[in-house]
Design a protein around this motif. Structure first.
Motif: not given
Lengths: 279, 380
Positions: A173-178, B89-92
């Motif tokens: 949620d804070l923008g970290a990619k998988p 996706p959530a991170y974007e």
């Protein structure tokens, strides 16, 4: 009444512990026996330690076992982590139940069967591809990885399930990619399970006699294979000396683990006190 | 049909009312055979503090998780600031979430937790430090930045979680039960703090809560949810004073409900005949005559007296006090009507109970009466 019961418990616990530890104590004592015959006491001596340290055969077995154990533990932990992650974090993919079952199968498979089937595999591979030319380090390591991976996967799976997903979701949620989530959150959080999985795989490999016997070749003796073959030739006190050293190493490891655990508990307690003061 | 000019979510006034920040259309989510969110439409505007209120399993959290990008809908679309989120996706997403149990990273300090989100973007180190410092100041935790989350109290952890989700200046902040983990006293205090911070930063908040009091104090607008659908959307006052259904009337606060039919539909009033007498309502609702409906009366809007009201008319019932619950600031009177129905009436305790000898007590015959604007008309 109460006194009687506690006396009963004391006796039981003493007998139980004695059953565990007397053989080990005997082993340690007899490693300092001068006599060449194990059951005959010939006075105190450290000669078998000298014999042991001079025996190239023993040291090559120890180093082979350690090499296998370390490589095995590292690969098994990595693969076990991937397996656990796909079981716990990838939801209901097709064939999940089958995959889970197959992952756990080595846990219940008799070692003799695992060993035999791997031997057949290696022989077939050699006929078809010409590899492995000689059985030894590589074949034993591969065999160990296949079964110890299952144990590691179970350990990590339990931890992953217990951890829940919200920290990973928060990171994402804070923008970290998988991949970043995996390296920054999942792996650090899994560290205790990864360490204990690694140690478990290490121990399993160091301990294994049956599977290693199947897939080893001439000239490659792990420590358990060496000890076992020595015993067939007749017990010699230098093996007692070796066992004593192993017991010592294990004891030191356990003490270190206990210390780490104790310090962690102290830290948690301090954290709690600090938090309480902020209420 | 009831037509109420003031209970309609499309009339929400904002600076930018032409384009809502969040547009949800036909959103549906199933878990197996269970429909968690059932064909929902919703617009949320810039600067709102929007509460999703409902019991457990009503789909409010699923809706929030779909906004965050943790769940994907079976059908329907979500647009945030005009952009379709279907494949984002959530991170974007331009959203951040504050999790129910805060989900603070236990292996990082407060500072590292807050900086984590900024580090995922390409941003110079000193700017990250500046923004972390600024947000720590806002939540008054500057002295705690080197601590780990385990070394903080519940209230402090809640503020770290809020700071972490705000520091990226999201277009939309999603809060999942933000106060549920705090004890009652702290929760009340934090409610106001949260609303103040929202006003200061101007970010649009969507809050999920099961606590109606929390929803009432926090929100500028709220939606009552049940079984995956919205029961009613409006400001807290609208929802409380003008519920449309028995479910909403009973879910927010409590209500005494009487079944009846419209016997007169005047220009400025409606008269409903119920089994306990006529109810005169003057708040400008227009309903077809003879339509079956329900009248709701809030316990605090009923006046209780031993002496008969000066004038005989509608909006009066007689009953007998069956039980009294003393709550300190108020008392609840359980009044049994002639037809056996029990009506709850609350009255503030403006006098101490020892001087209550002349006031209402058990077994007293009492008159219940209420103002013409007090009754609520419920269509289902």
């Amino acid at each position: 009444m109460h006194g009687q019961r506690s006396r009963f418990l004391t006796v039981m616990i003493t007998v139980g512990l004695a059953f565990f530890y007397i053989p080990m104590i005997l082993l340690v004592v007899y490693s300092f026996n001068y006599s060449k015959l194990v059951p005959v006491w010939g006075g105190w001596s450290t000669r078998w330690y000298k014999v042991l340290f001079q025996s190239e055969e023993v040291w090559s077995a120890v180093s082979l076992s350690l090499k296998i154990a370390i490589v095995n533990a590292t690969f098994a932990t990595f693969l076990g982590m991937l397996a656990a992650l796909s079981m716990v974090r990838f939801g209901q993919f097709r064939g999940r139940t089958l995959f889970g079952g197959m992952l756990m199968a080595p846990l219940v498979m008799p070692e003799v069967i695992t060993g035999l089937s791997l031997l057949v595999l290696f022989i077939t591979l050699k006929q078809v591809f010409g590899w492995p030319e000689n059985r030894g380090f590589a074949t034993i390591t591969i065999a160990h990885i296949t079964f110890s991976m299952a144990y590691v996967a179970v350990t990590i799976q339990a931890r992953l399930t217990g951890m829940g997903q919200s920290l990973e979701e928060a990171a994402s949620d804070l923008g970290a990619k998988p991949f970043k989530v995996l390296t920054a959150i999942t792996i650090p959080r899994l560290m205790p399970a990864l360490v204990s999985g690694w140690l478990l795989a290490f121990t399993l490999s160091l301990d294994d006699l049956v599977i290693a016997s199947f897939v080893t070749g001439p000239g490659a003796s792990t420590l358990p294979i060496l000890i076992f073959s020595r015993i067939r030739l007749g017990l010699r006190p230098d093996i007692n000396a070796l066992a004593t050293i192993i017991i010592l190493v294990v004891a030191v490891c356990i003490a270190i683990a206990a210390l780490i655990l104790f310090r962690q508990q102290q830290r948690d307690l301090l954290d709690q006190q600090l938090a309480k003061r902020e209420e | 049909m009831i037509e109420k000019s003031n209970v309609n979510d499309t009339t929400w006034h904002t600076d930018d009312k032409t384009k809502p920040l969040v547009q949800i259309k036909g959103l549906t989510k199933k878990f197996g055979d269970v429909i968690a969110v059932d064909n929902i439409d919703l617009d949320i505007y810039q600067g709102e503090l929007f509460c999703l209120l409902g019991g457990s399993g009503c789909g409010k959290s699923t809706l929030l998780r779909m906004l965050a990008g943790f769940e994907y809908p079976e059908a329907g679309t979500i647009k945030i600031d005009g952009m379709d989120m279907s494949n984002v996706p959530a991170y974007e997403r331009p959203t951040n979430m504050m999790f129910q149990n805060y989900a603070l990273f236990p292996h990082m300090t407060v500072e590292q937790n807050i900086a984590f989100g900024l580090q995922q973007d390409v941003m110079p180190k000193d700017e990250i430090a500046d923004r972390v410092h600024g947000i720590l100041k806002l939540v008054e935790l500057e002295d705690y930045k080197k601590r780990r989350p385990q070394q903080l109290s519940g209230g402090q952890r809640q503020r770290v979680a809020l700071a972490r989700s705000l520091v990226k200046e999201p277009k939309l902040l999603l809060l999942d039960e933000p106060l549920a983990a705090l004890d009652k006293k702290l929760r009340k205090q934090t409610q106001f703090e949260l609303a103040n911070i929202q006003e200061q930063v101007g970010v649009t908040f969507v809050v999920v809560t099961h606590d109606q009091e929390e929803a009432m104090t926090l929100s500028s607008r709220m939606a009552v949810m049940d079984a995956g659908k919205f029961k009613q959307i409006g400001t807290p006052t609208e929802i409380y004073e003008f519920p449309e259904t028995r479910f909403v009337a009973d879910f927010i606060g409590s209500a005494n409900i009487f079944e009846g039919r419209v016997s007169e539909d005047g220009a400025d009033h409606v008269i409903v005949s119920t089994n306990v007498g006529e109810v005169y309502v003057n708040h400008g609702q227009s309903i077809a005559k003879n339509k079956k409906l329900w009248v709701g009366l809030r316990p605090e809007k009923i006046h209780l007296s031993i002496t008969p009201p000066p004038q005989i008319g509608p909006n009066q019932i007689m009953g007998q006090v069956e039980d009294i619950g003393y709550l300190g600031e108020t008392s609840i009177y359980k009044v049994r009507l002639k037809n056996g129905q029990i009506v709850d009436v609350t009255a503030p305790n403006q006098r101490r109970p020892m001087s209550r000898t002349h006031s209402i007590t058990w077994e007293d015959a009492v008159y219940l009466s209420w103002e013409p604007e007090s009754a609520m008309l419920l269509i289902s």
